[in-house]
Scaffold this motif. Structure first.
Motif, PDB file in Angstrom:
ATOM      1  N   ALA A  85      -9.420 -28.355  96.237  1.00  0.00           N
ATOM      2  CA  ALA A  85      -9.972 -27.352  97.152  1.00  0.00           C
ATOM      3  C   ALA A  85     -10.679 -27.996  98.349  1.00  0.00           C
ATOM      4  N   LYS A  86     -11.464 -29.029  98.108  1.00  0.00           N
ATOM      5  CA  LYS A  86     -12.215 -29.677  99.194  1.00  0.00           C
ATOM      6  C   LYS A  86     -11.263 -30.321 100.212  1.00  0.00           C
ATOM      7  N   GLU A  87     -10.252 -31.009  99.717  1.00  0.00           N
ATOM      8  CA  GLU A  87      -9.291 -31.660 100.604  1.00  0.00           C
ATOM      9  C   GLU A  87      -8.462 -30.628 101.362  1.00  0.00           C
ATOM     10  N   LYS A  88      -8.105 -29.514 100.692  1.00  0.00           N
ATOM     11  CA  LYS A  88      -7.356 -28.448 101.363  1.00  0.00           C
ATOM     12  C   LYS A  88      -8.173 -27.877 102.516  1.00  0.00           C
ATOM     13  N   GLU A  89      -9.468 -27.694 102.291  1.00  0.00           N
ATOM     14  CA  GLU A  89     -10.339 -27.174 103.345  1.00  0.00           C
ATOM     15  C   GLU A  89     -10.360 -28.116 104.545  1.00  0.00           C
ATOM     16  N   GLN A  90     -10.426 -29.427 104.284  1.00  0.00           N
ATOM     17  CA  GLN A  90     -10.417 -30.409 105.374  1.00  0.00           C
ATOM     18  C   GLN A  90      -9.087 -30.371 106.130  1.00  0.00           C
ATOM     19  N   LEU A  91      -7.991 -30.281 105.403  1.00  0.00           N
ATOM     20  CA  LEU A  91      -6.684 -30.213 106.051  1.00  0.00           C
ATOM     21  C   LEU A  91      -6.536 -28.919 106.847  1.00  0.00           C
ATOM     22  N   ASP A  92      -7.081 -27.829 106.322  1.00  0.00           N
ATOM     23  CA  ASP A  92      -7.033 -26.555 107.052  1.00  0.00           C
ATOM     24  C   ASP A  92      -7.804 -26.650 108.365  1.00  0.00           C
ATOM     25  N   ARG A  93      -8.959 -27.314 108.338  1.00  0.00           N
ATOM     26  CA  ARG A  93      -9.720 -27.501 109.582  1.00  0.00           C
ATOM     27  C   ARG A  93      -8.915 -28.327 110.573  1.00  0.00           C
ATOM     28  N   CYS A  94      -8.253 -29.338 110.070  1.00  0.00           N
ATOM     29  CA  CYS A  94      -7.411 -30.184 110.928  1.00  0.00           C
ATOM     30  C   CYS A  94      -6.274 -29.357 111.534  1.00  0.00           C
ATOM     31  N   LEU A  95      -5.620 -28.534 110.727  1.00  0.00           N
ATOM     32  CA  LEU A  95      -4.552 -27.667 111.226  1.00  0.00           C
ATOM     33  C   LEU A  95      -5.076 -26.693 112.273  1.00  0.00           C
ATOM     34  N   ASN A  96      -6.262 -26.135 112.037  1.00  0.00           N
ATOM     35  CA  ASN A  96      -6.855 -25.212 113.015  1.00  0.00           C
ATOM     36  C   ASN A  96      -7.115 -25.913 114.339  1.00  0.00           C
ATOM     37  N   MET A  97      -7.624 -27.131 114.281  1.00  0.00           N
ATOM     38  CA  MET A  97      -7.873 -27.882 115.515  1.00  0.00           C
ATOM     39  C   MET A  97      -6.559 -28.194 116.230  1.00  0.00           C
ATOM     40  N   MET A  98      -5.523 -28.535 115.471  1.00  0.00           N
ATOM     41  CA  MET A  98      -4.219 -28.800 116.077  1.00  0.00           C
ATOM     42  C   MET A  98      -3.669 -27.533 116.734  1.00  0.00           C
ATOM     43  N   ASN A  99      -3.859 -26.388 116.078  1.00  0.00           N
ATOM     44  CA  ASN A  99      -3.416 -25.117 116.655  1.00  0.00           C
ATOM     45  C   ASN A  99      -4.191 -24.807 117.931  1.00  0.00           C
ATOM     46  N   MET A 100      -5.491 -25.077 117.920  1.00  0.00           N
ATOM     47  CA  MET A 100      -6.292 -24.854 119.127  1.00  0.00           C
ATOM     48  C   MET A 100      -5.791 -25.733 120.268  1.00  0.00           C
ATOM     49  N   ALA A 101      -5.506 -26.981 119.959  1.00  0.00           N
ATOM     50  CA  ALA A 101      -5.010 -27.898 120.988  1.00  0.00           C
ATOM     51  C   ALA A 101      -3.677 -27.409 121.545  1.00  0.00           C
ATOM     52  N   LYS A 102      -2.800 -26.911 120.671  1.00  0.00           N
ATOM     53  CA  LYS A 102      -1.515 -26.376 121.128  1.00  0.00           C
ATOM     54  C   LYS A 102      -1.723 -25.151 122.012  1.00  0.00           C
ATOM     55  N   SER A 155      -3.856 -13.635 119.181  1.00  0.00           N
ATOM     56  CA  SER A 155      -3.533 -13.264 117.804  1.00  0.00           C
ATOM     57  C   SER A 155      -3.262 -14.496 116.937  1.00  0.00           C
ATOM     58  N   MET A 156      -2.944 -15.621 117.564  1.00  0.00           N
ATOM     59  CA  MET A 156      -2.660 -16.849 116.822  1.00  0.00           C
ATOM     60  C   MET A 156      -3.930 -17.615 116.482  1.00  0.00           C
ATOM     61  N   LEU A 157      -5.044 -17.227 117.090  1.00  0.00           N
ATOM     62  CA  LEU A 157      -6.306 -17.910 116.847  1.00  0.00           C
ATOM     63  C   LEU A 157      -7.106 -17.202 115.768  1.00  0.00           C
ATOM     64  N   THR A 158      -7.904 -17.977 115.055  1.00  0.00           N
ATOM     65  CA  THR A 158      -8.829 -17.382 114.099  1.00  0.00           C
ATOM     66  C   THR A 158     -10.024 -16.849 114.874  1.00  0.00           C
ATOM     67  N   PRO A 159     -10.785 -15.934 114.292  1.00  0.00           N
ATOM     68  CA  PRO A 159     -11.994 -15.452 114.969  1.00  0.00           C
ATOM     69  C   PRO A 159     -12.950 -16.589 115.333  1.00  0.00           C
ATOM     70  N   GLU A 160     -13.016 -17.604 114.492  1.00  0.00           N
ATOM     71  CA  GLU A 160     -13.889 -18.748 114.773  1.00  0.00           C
ATOM     72  C   GLU A 160     -13.426 -19.505 116.012  1.00  0.00           C
ATOM     73  N   GLN A 161     -12.108 -19.650 116.161  1.00  0.00           N
ATOM     74  CA  GLN A 161     -11.569 -20.343 117.329  1.00  0.00           C
ATOM     75  C   GLN A 161     -11.819 -19.553 118.604  1.00  0.00           C
ATOM     76  N   ILE A 162     -11.672 -18.240 118.519  1.00  0.00           N
ATOM     77  CA  ILE A 162     -11.950 -17.392 119.679  1.00  0.00           C
ATOM     78  C   ILE A 162     -13.413 -17.515 120.076  1.00  0.00           C
ATOM     79  N   GLN A 163     -14.303 -17.499 119.071  1.00  0.00           N
ATOM     80  CA  GLN A 163     -15.731 -17.634 119.361  1.00  0.00           C
ATOM     81  C   GLN A 163     -16.026 -19.009 119.961  1.00  0.00           C
ATOM     82  N   LEU A 164     -15.349 -20.048 119.485  1.00  0.00           N
ATOM     83  CA  LEU A 164     -15.541 -21.392 120.036  1.00  0.00           C
ATOM     84  C   LEU A 164     -15.147 -21.423 121.507  1.00  0.00           C
ATOM     85  N   ILE A 165     -14.046 -20.786 121.858  1.00  0.00           N
ATOM     86  CA  ILE A 165     -13.620 -20.734 123.261  1.00  0.00           C
ATOM     87  C   ILE A 165     -14.650 -19.990 124.091  1.00  0.00           C
ATOM     88  N   ARG A 166     -15.153 -18.872 123.562  1.00  0.00           N
ATOM     89  CA  ARG A 166     -16.186 -18.112 124.281  1.00  0.00           C
ATOM     90  C   ARG A 166     -17.438 -18.950 124.474  1.00  0.00           C
TER      91      ARG A 166
END
Length: 174
Positions: A85-102, A155-166
């Motif tokens: 679970a802990k490693e999955k959470e870290q990988l998910d954060r990495c994927l979210n950052m990659m999606n934000m960069a894209k 729609s491709m961003l998580t609410p957290e990513q949208i808030q980060l952009i704001r």
């Protein structure tokens, strides 16, 4: 400790498996530590021999990978199966950052600008626009197709990513 019952064996683990090695590892708990060390080395030697044979015969290859470039996201999603679970959470954060960069790169290509404040204000206008042209808070006009594109991006961003952009937009404006 990781719940190993839910984590599948990799193709390499399956190829290296040997019942004698498993018996040696299970028996280690019942012998004195010096003999246990010797049994552990023997078990790992058996597994290593099987792994070398497997690699000599062509080895590990993800389905259809052969000569194509593999997107990092695909690798991370595949590796995620073998994590706790802990490693999955870290990988998910990495994927979210990659999606934000894209998304940011898509925005830059779309607008020809690297200004996050423009992206945030355009996304704000996209979330409130109905159709036709709308004007964002900076006075820039967004067409219906721009608004549709931005809604799709949003729609491709998580609410957290949208808030980060704001939040980044707020920091750029101060």
């Amino acid at each position: 400790m990781i719940d190993t019952e839910k984590i599948p064996l990799t193709e390499a683990d399956t190829a290296a498996y040997d019942s004698t090695a498993q018996i040696l590892k299970a028996a280690m708990a019942y012998v004195n530590p010096s003999i246990g060390r010797m049994m552990a080395v023997m078990a790992k030697s058996i597994e290593l021999r099987h792994m070398m044979q497997y690699l000599d015969q062509g080895g590990v290859s993800a389905c259809g990978v052969n000569n194509r470039a593999i997107p990092p996201e695909e690798v991370i999603r595949d590796l995620r199966k073998y994590c706790g679970a802990k490693e999955k959470e870290q990988l998910d954060r990495c994927l979210n950052m990659m999606n934000m960069a894209k998304m940011y790169e898509m925005y830059r290509n779309f607008s020809g600008s690297g200004d996050l404040s423009a992206m945030a204000s355009m996304m704000a206008s996209a979330s409130g626009a109905d159709s036709g042209e709308s004007t964002n808070r900076d006075g820039n006009t967004c067409s219906a197709s721009d608004t549709d594109y931005l809604r799709k991006m949003q729609s491709m961003l998580t609410p957290e990513q949208i808030q980060l952009i704001r939040n980044m937009n707020g920091q750029q404006n101060t």
